[in-house]
Design a protein around this motif. Structure first.
Motif, short mmCIF file in Angstrom:
data_model
loop_
_atom_site.label_atom_id
_atom_site.label_comp_id
_atom_site.label_asym_id
_atom_site.label_seq_id
_atom_site.Cartn_x
_atom_site.Cartn_y
_atom_site.Cartn_z
N SER A 117 0.84 -1.19 0.00
CA SER A 117 0.00 0.00 0.00
C SER A 117 0.88 1.24 0.00
O SER A 117 1.70 1.43 0.89
N HIS A 118 0.66 2.08 -1.01
CA HIS A 118 1.44 3.31 -1.15
C HIS A 118 0.49 4.46 -1.45
O HIS A 118 0.38 4.91 -2.60
N SER A 119 -0.22 4.87 -0.44
CA SER A 119 -1.17 5.97 -0.54
C SER A 119 -2.21 5.69 -1.62
O SER A 119 -3.07 4.84 -1.45
N ASN A 120 -2.09 6.35 -2.77
CA ASN A 120 -3.15 6.27 -3.77
C ASN A 120 -2.94 5.19 -4.82
O ASN A 120 -3.68 5.12 -5.79
N LEU A 121 -1.92 4.36 -4.67
CA LEU A 121 -1.72 3.31 -5.67
C LEU A 121 -1.06 2.09 -5.04
O LEU A 121 -0.63 2.13 -3.89
N THR A 122 -0.97 1.01 -5.82
CA THR A 122 -0.34 -0.22 -5.37
C THR A 122 1.13 -0.20 -5.73
O THR A 122 1.51 0.05 -6.87
N SER A 123 1.97 -0.45 -4.74
CA SER A 123 3.39 -0.64 -4.95
C SER A 123 3.67 -2.15 -4.86
O SER A 123 2.74 -2.96 -4.79
N SER A 124 4.95 -2.52 -4.87
CA SER A 124 5.30 -3.95 -4.89
C SER A 124 6.49 -4.22 -3.99
O SER A 124 7.38 -3.39 -3.83
N ALA A 125 6.49 -5.42 -3.42
CA ALA A 125 7.67 -6.00 -2.80
C ALA A 125 8.14 -7.14 -3.69
O ALA A 125 7.32 -7.91 -4.21
N PHE A 126 9.46 -7.25 -3.87
CA PHE A 126 10.04 -8.29 -4.70
C PHE A 126 10.91 -9.20 -3.84
O PHE A 126 11.88 -8.74 -3.22
N LEU A 127 10.56 -10.48 -3.81
CA LEU A 127 11.38 -11.49 -3.14
C LEU A 127 12.20 -12.19 -4.20
O LEU A 127 11.68 -13.02 -4.97
N VAL A 128 13.47 -11.85 -4.28
CA VAL A 128 14.36 -12.36 -5.32
C VAL A 128 15.10 -13.57 -4.79
O VAL A 128 15.67 -13.52 -3.68
N ARG A 129 15.09 -14.65 -5.57
CA ARG A 129 15.74 -15.89 -5.15
C ARG A 129 16.90 -16.23 -6.06
O ARG A 129 16.79 -16.16 -7.29
N ASN A 130 18.02 -16.58 -5.46
CA ASN A 130 19.17 -17.15 -6.15
C ASN A 130 19.47 -18.49 -5.49
O ASN A 130 19.93 -18.53 -4.35
N LYS A 131 19.13 -19.58 -6.18
CA LYS A 131 19.24 -20.92 -5.62
C LYS A 131 18.39 -20.99 -4.35
O LYS A 131 17.18 -20.87 -4.42
N ASP A 132 19.02 -21.14 -3.18
CA ASP A 132 18.24 -21.28 -1.95
C ASP A 132 18.42 -20.07 -1.03
O ASP A 132 18.25 -20.19 0.18
N ASN A 133 18.76 -18.93 -1.63
CA ASN A 133 18.97 -17.71 -0.87
C ASN A 133 18.10 -16.59 -1.43
O ASN A 133 17.81 -16.56 -2.63
N TYR A 134 17.72 -15.66 -0.57
CA TYR A 134 16.72 -14.65 -0.92
C TYR A 134 17.14 -13.27 -0.44
O TYR A 134 17.84 -13.13 0.58
N VAL A 135 16.68 -12.26 -1.17
CA VAL A 135 16.68 -10.87 -0.70
C VAL A 135 15.29 -10.32 -0.94
O VAL A 135 14.70 -10.53 -2.00
N LEU A 136 14.77 -9.60 0.05
CA LEU A 136 13.47 -8.94 -0.09
C LEU A 136 13.68 -7.46 -0.32
O LEU A 136 14.32 -6.78 0.49
N TYR A 137 13.16 -6.95 -1.44
CA TYR A 137 13.22 -5.53 -1.78
C TYR A 137 11.80 -4.99 -1.79
O TYR A 137 10.93 -5.54 -2.47
N THR B 248 5.23 -14.38 4.82
CA THR B 248 5.92 -15.14 3.79
C THR B 248 7.40 -15.32 4.10
O THR B 248 7.96 -16.39 3.88
N ILE B 249 8.04 -14.27 4.60
CA ILE B 249 9.49 -14.35 4.79
C ILE B 249 9.89 -14.91 6.15
O ILE B 249 11.06 -15.28 6.33
N ALA B 250 8.95 -15.00 7.08
CA ALA B 250 9.31 -15.49 8.41
C ALA B 250 9.99 -16.86 8.37
O ALA B 250 11.04 -17.05 9.03
N PRO B 251 9.48 -17.84 7.61
CA PRO B 251 10.19 -19.13 7.55
C PRO B 251 11.59 -19.02 6.96
O PRO B 251 12.48 -19.79 7.34
N LEU B 252 11.79 -18.09 6.03
CA LEU B 252 13.12 -17.91 5.43
C LEU B 252 14.11 -17.35 6.44
O LEU B 252 15.29 -17.70 6.44
N ILE B 253 13.62 -16.45 7.31
CA ILE B 253 14.48 -15.91 8.36
C ILE B 253 14.84 -17.00 9.35
O ILE B 253 16.01 -17.14 9.75
N LYS B 254 13.86 -17.81 9.73
CA LYS B 254 14.14 -18.90 10.67
C LYS B 254 15.17 -19.87 10.10
O LYS B 254 16.01 -20.39 10.82
#
Length: 307
Positions: A170-190, A211-217
Motif C-alpha cells: 500500500s502506497h497511498s493512492n496506488l499499489t506498490s510492490s515488494a520483490f522477493l528475489v531468489r538465487n538458488k536457496d537464498n533470498y533478498v526482499l526488496y 511469507t518471509i518469516a520461515p526464510l528468516i528462521k
C-alpha cells in the motif's frame, strides 16, 4: 547493534555471499541523479536485473568510476542489465528507464498490471516520449517486452539464474510492490515505497512478513531492503504512503513475533529523502530505536554490496 554506512562485503546470516548488489540510486525526493535503482545478480555473475530504475546512467557511471565494472557505463546498460523489476509507476522509480530507452537493448519489464498500464498510457506514448515497447500505441519500437507479474507467483527472471515473487504493497493512492528475489536457496526482499499497515489500513506488509518469516528462521534471507523516507517528526497524515524510523521498527517488531529473533539480519535502508539534515536525523533515530539487533546498512550510489 551494528550500523554500517557502507561495505563491499556485508554477508548474510550464514557468512556467505549469494548476491551482488550495485546501488545506482539510493534516495527519494529531488535529486534526479540519485533515485531508487539497484542492480541484482548472483555473486560472481554479470547477469543483473535492475530493481526500479529511477536513475540508471548516472549511477552506472559512478559504479564504473569506483571500479565495480571494467567496461563503459553504456556497455553495462546494454549488456549487463537483463531486465527491470518496477515496483510502481511513480517517476522517481522508472524515469531512468524512460530516458535511457533509446540507447538500451531488448529486455523485459516486469511489473504488476496497473504499473504496466501506466507505461502504456502515460510514458511510452508519442506525447510523452516514444513507445519503445511491443504493446500500446503505434508505432511500437519493440525493444521492451512487458511481463505481468501475478501476486505471490514465482517468475523466472529471463537471462539470469534468479526468480522473483511479487507482493502488493500500500502506497497511498496506488499499489506498490515488494520483490522477493531468489538465487538458488537464498533470498533478498526488496520493497518499493510503502506505508505502515496501521496508517494505510492494510494488511499487505503483514502478508509479506508471514511469507518471509520461515526464510528468516532457516537463515535463507540475506537482507530486507526497505524505505524510510521521513524522520519521526513527519505527521502520519503527511506520510503519503511512506515509513519513518518509528513505523519501520513497529513493523520489524511484528516481523519478529512471526520469525523469532532478528539480531544480525541485514536491513538495507532505502529511499531516504533530502534534505541532508533529514537523512542524518533518520539515521540517528533508527540507531536509537533499533532494539532488535538489526544490522543497519545505508547503501551508497555506485558502491557494490555483497550479501
Amino acid at each position: 547493534m551494528l550500523t554500517l554506512l557502507f561495505s563491499t562485503a556485508v554477508f548474510g546470516q550464514d557468512g556467505k555471499g549469494s548476491f551482488s548488489i550495485v546501488p545506482l540510486g539510493v534516495k527519494g525526493g529531488i535529486d534526479e541523479s540519485n533515485l531508487s535503482a539497484y542492480m541484482f545478480a548472483p555473486a560472481g555473475s554479470n547477469n543483473y536485473v535492475c530493481l526500479d530504475a529511477g536513475t540508471l546512467h548516472a549511477g552506472i557511471q559512478k559504479a564504473v568510476d569506483n571500479k565495480v565494472f571494467n567496461i563503459s557505463a553504456e556497455q553495462v546498460l546494454r549488456k549487463y542489465i537483463k531486465g527491470y523489476l518496477i515496483s510502481h509507476s511513480h517517476l522517481d522509480h522508472l524515469s531512468g528507464l524512460i530516458i535511457n530507452s533509446p540507447d538500451d537493448t531488448a529486455k523485459n519489464i516486469y511489473a504488476f498490471a496497473d504499473c504496466i498500464e501506466t507505461f502504456k498510457t502515460h510514458y511510452f506514448t508519442r506525447k510523452s516520449w516514444a513507445n519503445f515497447a511491443d504493446e500500446g500505441e503505434t508505432p511500437q519500437l519493440i525493444k521492451y517486452h512487458y511481463k505481468t507479474l501475478v501476486p505471490t507467483a514465482e517468475t523466472p527472471i529471463e537471462n539470469t539464474d534468479m526468480t522473483v515473487q511479487a507482493f502488493p504493497l500500500s502506497h497511498s493512492n496506488l499499489t506498490s510492490s515488494a520483490f522477493l528475489v531468489r538465487n538458488k536457496d537464498n533470498y533478498v526482499l526488496y520493497l518499493g515505497d510503502t506505508g505502515p499497515d496501521e496508517v494505510e489500513k492494510s494488511h499487505n506488509l503483514e502478508a509479506v512478513w508471514q511469507t518471509i518469516a520461515p526464510l528468516i528462521k532457516a537463515k535463507k534471507l540475506k537482507a530486507i531492503m526497505i524505505e524510510v523516507s521521513f524522520p519521526d517528526e513527519q505527521p502520519d497524515k503527511l506520510l503519503f504512503g511512506h515509513l519513518t524510523p518509528r513505523w519501520l521498527m513497529k513493523e520489524m517488531h511484528k516481523l519478529q513475533t512471526l520469525a523469532g529473533p532478528l539480531s544480525g539480519l541485514n536491513l538495507v535502508v532505502t529511499h531516504v529523502k533530502p534534505p541532508q539534515s533529514s537523512i542524518e536525523k533518520i539515521k540517528k533515530q533508527l540507531a536509537a530505536e533499533n532494539n532488535l539487533g538489526l544490522h543497519l546498512i545505508y547503501p551508497q550510489q555506485g558502491k557494490a554490496i555483497t550479501l
